[in-house]
Write an enzyme that holds these catalytic residues in place. Sequence first.
Site, PDB file in Angstrom:
ATOM      1  N   ASP A 224      36.717  44.243  37.759  1.00  0.00           N
ATOM      2  CA  ASP A 224      37.612  43.621  38.736  1.00  0.00           C
ATOM      3  C   ASP A 224      38.322  42.421  38.099  1.00  0.00           C
ATOM      4  O   ASP A 224      37.711  41.650  37.358  1.00  0.00           O
ATOM      5  CB  ASP A 224      36.777  43.152  39.937  1.00  0.00           C
ATOM      6  CG  ASP A 224      37.628  42.456  40.989  1.00  0.00           C
ATOM      7  OD1 ASP A 224      38.462  43.128  41.615  1.00  0.00           O
ATOM      8  OD2 ASP A 224      37.460  41.230  41.172  1.00  0.00           O
ATOM      9  N   GLU A 250      40.741  46.509  35.328  1.00  0.00           N
ATOM     10  CA  GLU A 250      41.818  46.430  36.305  1.00  0.00           C
ATOM     11  C   GLU A 250      42.807  45.375  35.829  1.00  0.00           C
ATOM     12  O   GLU A 250      42.530  44.178  35.908  1.00  0.00           O
ATOM     13  CB  GLU A 250      41.262  46.049  37.676  1.00  0.00           C
ATOM     14  CG  GLU A 250      42.315  46.103  38.758  1.00  0.00           C
ATOM     15  CD  GLU A 250      42.365  44.882  39.645  1.00  0.00           C
ATOM     16  OE1 GLU A 250      43.101  44.912  40.640  1.00  0.00           O
ATOM     17  OE2 GLU A 250      41.699  43.878  39.335  1.00  0.00           O
TER      18      GLU A 250
HETATM   19  C1  LM2 Z   1      40.861  42.110  42.775  1.00  0.00           C
HETATM   20  N1  LM2 Z   1      41.216  42.569  41.673  1.00  0.00           N
HETATM   21  O1  LM2 Z   1      41.661  41.820  40.705  1.00  0.00           O
HETATM   22  C2  LM2 Z   1      40.500  42.980  43.916  1.00  0.00           C
HETATM   23  O2  LM2 Z   1      40.887  44.318  43.695  1.00  0.00           O
HETATM   24  C3  LM2 Z   1      41.110  42.398  45.134  1.00  0.00           C
HETATM   25  O3  LM2 Z   1      40.867  43.213  46.240  1.00  0.00           O
HETATM   26  C4  LM2 Z   1      40.532  40.997  45.339  1.00  0.00           C
HETATM   27  O4  LM2 Z   1      41.166  40.327  46.411  1.00  0.00           O
HETATM   28  C5  LM2 Z   1      40.764  40.115  44.126  1.00  0.00           C
HETATM   29  N2  LM2 Z   1      40.852  40.796  42.891  1.00  0.00           N
HETATM   30  C6  LM2 Z   1      39.632  39.136  44.002  1.00  0.00           C
HETATM   31  O5  LM2 Z   1      38.466  39.815  43.602  1.00  0.00           O
HETATM   32  C7  LM2 Z   1      40.556  40.474  47.676  1.00  0.00           C
HETATM   33  C8  LM2 Z   1      41.585  40.294  48.783  1.00  0.00           C
HETATM   34  C9  LM2 Z   1      41.922  38.842  48.991  1.00  0.00           C
HETATM   35  C10 LM2 Z   1      40.663  38.038  49.199  1.00  0.00           C
HETATM   36  C11 LM2 Z   1      39.832  38.204  47.926  1.00  0.00           C
HETATM   37  C12 LM2 Z   1      38.525  37.430  47.972  1.00  0.00           C
HETATM   38  O6  LM2 Z   1      42.766  41.012  48.452  1.00  0.00           O
HETATM   39  O7  LM2 Z   1      42.726  38.735  50.181  1.00  0.00           O
HETATM   40  O8  LM2 Z   1      40.990  36.692  49.413  1.00  0.00           O
HETATM   41  O9  LM2 Z   1      39.470  39.587  47.788  1.00  0.00           O
HETATM   42  O10 LM2 Z   1      37.702  37.882  49.006  1.00  0.00           O
HETATM   43  C13 LM2 Z   1      40.492  36.110  50.613  1.00  0.00           C
HETATM   44  C14 LM2 Z   1      41.611  35.599  51.491  1.00  0.00           C
HETATM   45  C15 LM2 Z   1      42.359  34.489  50.755  1.00  0.00           C
HETATM   46  C16 LM2 Z   1      41.398  33.374  50.382  1.00  0.00           C
HETATM   47  C17 LM2 Z   1      40.252  33.976  49.543  1.00  0.00           C
HETATM   48  C18 LM2 Z   1      39.203  32.937  49.209  1.00  0.00           C
HETATM   49  O11 LM2 Z   1      42.479  36.672  51.786  1.00  0.00           O
HETATM   50  O12 LM2 Z   1      43.368  33.962  51.623  1.00  0.00           O
HETATM   51  O13 LM2 Z   1      42.080  32.416  49.569  1.00  0.00           O
HETATM   52  O14 LM2 Z   1      39.613  35.026  50.277  1.00  0.00           O
HETATM   53  O15 LM2 Z   1      38.493  32.532  50.346  1.00  0.00           O
HETATM   54  C19 LM2 Z   1      42.112  31.094  50.065  1.00  0.00           C
END
Ligand code: LM2
Length: 505
Positions: A224, A250
Amino acid sequence: MRDLPAARVASALLGLALAVVGLTACSPAASSGPERPERPEPLASKDVGVQLFQWTWDAIAAECPSLAETGYGWVLTSPPQEHILGEAWWTAYQPVSYRIESRLGSREQFAAMVSACAEAGVGIVTDAVLNHMTGQDEPGEGWAGSRYDHYDYPGLWSDSEGHFHHCGLTTNDDIASYSSAAQVRECELVNLADLATETVPVRTRLREYLADLVSLGVTGVRIDAAKHMSPADVEAITAELPEDFLVISEVIRGAQEPVRPEEYLEAGDVFEFAWGRDLAGIVKGGSLRLALELGSQEGSSTYLPSAAAWIFVDNHDTERGDQTLSYKDGQDYALATALMLASDYGRPVVYSGFAFRDREAGPPQDAEGAVLDAECPEGVGPEAELAEGDWVCQHAWPSIEGVVGWRAAVGPAGEDASTSVDGRVVAIGRGQRGWLVANGNREPTPQRLATGLEPGAYCDVAQGSPAEDGACVGEPVLVDEEGFAELTIPARGLVALHVGALAQG
Ligand code: LM2
Ligand code: CA
């Protein structure tokens, strides 16, 4: 074409007659009787992966036997380590510790899944979140009860020991520009505490985590956010993995970005994001000819070398964006997945997730937040009505299952591979093993086409894999003594024939 023994023609005609009266029956090629023409054996090559996004370990274990039967070789799971609490789909991307204990299941359940799938002949590739920890500004407790703070994970990581980057390159230490490789690698991705992956203690502990996964029997990892670590870090962390272990980094390709997917080839394979993005436009436009050229000399984009590239129509991130197709595109999505499976560029990963309207929405969970076991109901497919949170089960859509079987039976494109184009209708041949025709038109298209196959009656596996007793789904397709088939190819659909799915006759 050689002359045909009368029996062969008779057999083909019988298949047709059965089709006409609706008594269709198929038999696997292995049961070819003396009256059957000589045909190559299906290859049973299994290079297709399936991403079962947010499926529990129990549900994956239960699904493995049918995945194996369909022709899938391995499953990509969601990250298995302890994570923050919450309902959103992305909690697994905020690790709290490397205990294998998550809302998808316990360590024991994970281990049981790996063995059940191995027994069925299906490998487990697991998503490994190595670049970062949580993005929470307040302290909290993880799924397995571990306490944590943004930059403090007791017994694991702490700021005082220099385990985290504080890049100092942007106002809040978050990545602000993807034009800066330093920011991409040393600043925080959406506030996620960024591990100092160039340091010995961090690398050592991450290696131990991967070694633990190996000890549990997994056959590979998705790295990841590999783009957010330097290639040297990814190489160092994965260096001691077994020789035949699959490492897929990735690294999202961005046109003008300094960090290139190609930099990560030393560590193993890499996902080619551009492939699915390019395919989306091609399928929407209907000029499927262009799909045949993706990754070839004639194709305009530059992709990763085929042997190291994993391709996909969509994944859990892109289905929430607008750059690729998703299950919401229905028939176009099924067609795109079939084109991917028939592609001789890279190796395919089929995606399977849950229905959502809200980008943040998680999968169905119980009162404690444990994810409920996925199940694929009867009648899954591009036309199925879906409610929020329903498992979409793309991997079990009839045409997708059928073409996974097609790919397994025909094997890699060899000397005898062929393609032909007639307007928006494209055909892909694999010598005498199989043939597939796809229709980019928005209306059904009748054609008489050369298949390259031996004469006989074949199940159209685009209607679904033959039943266990060998019965075709839908009407068999007759290949005449000249190797031609007379067909009406469904609008935005396909017809797929192979030697592993012959109609009985
Ligand atoms: C990835 N690949 O590089 C994953 O495929 C992707 O799904 C992940 O993002 C990202 N990297 C981090 O591992 C997802 C999602 C984000 C989410 C993060 C963390 O797309 O929206 O972020 O996981 O759970 C969320 C909130 C964001 C916030 C963050 C931290 O959407 O607004 O940032 O958590 O609390 C302040
Ligand atoms: Ca980083």
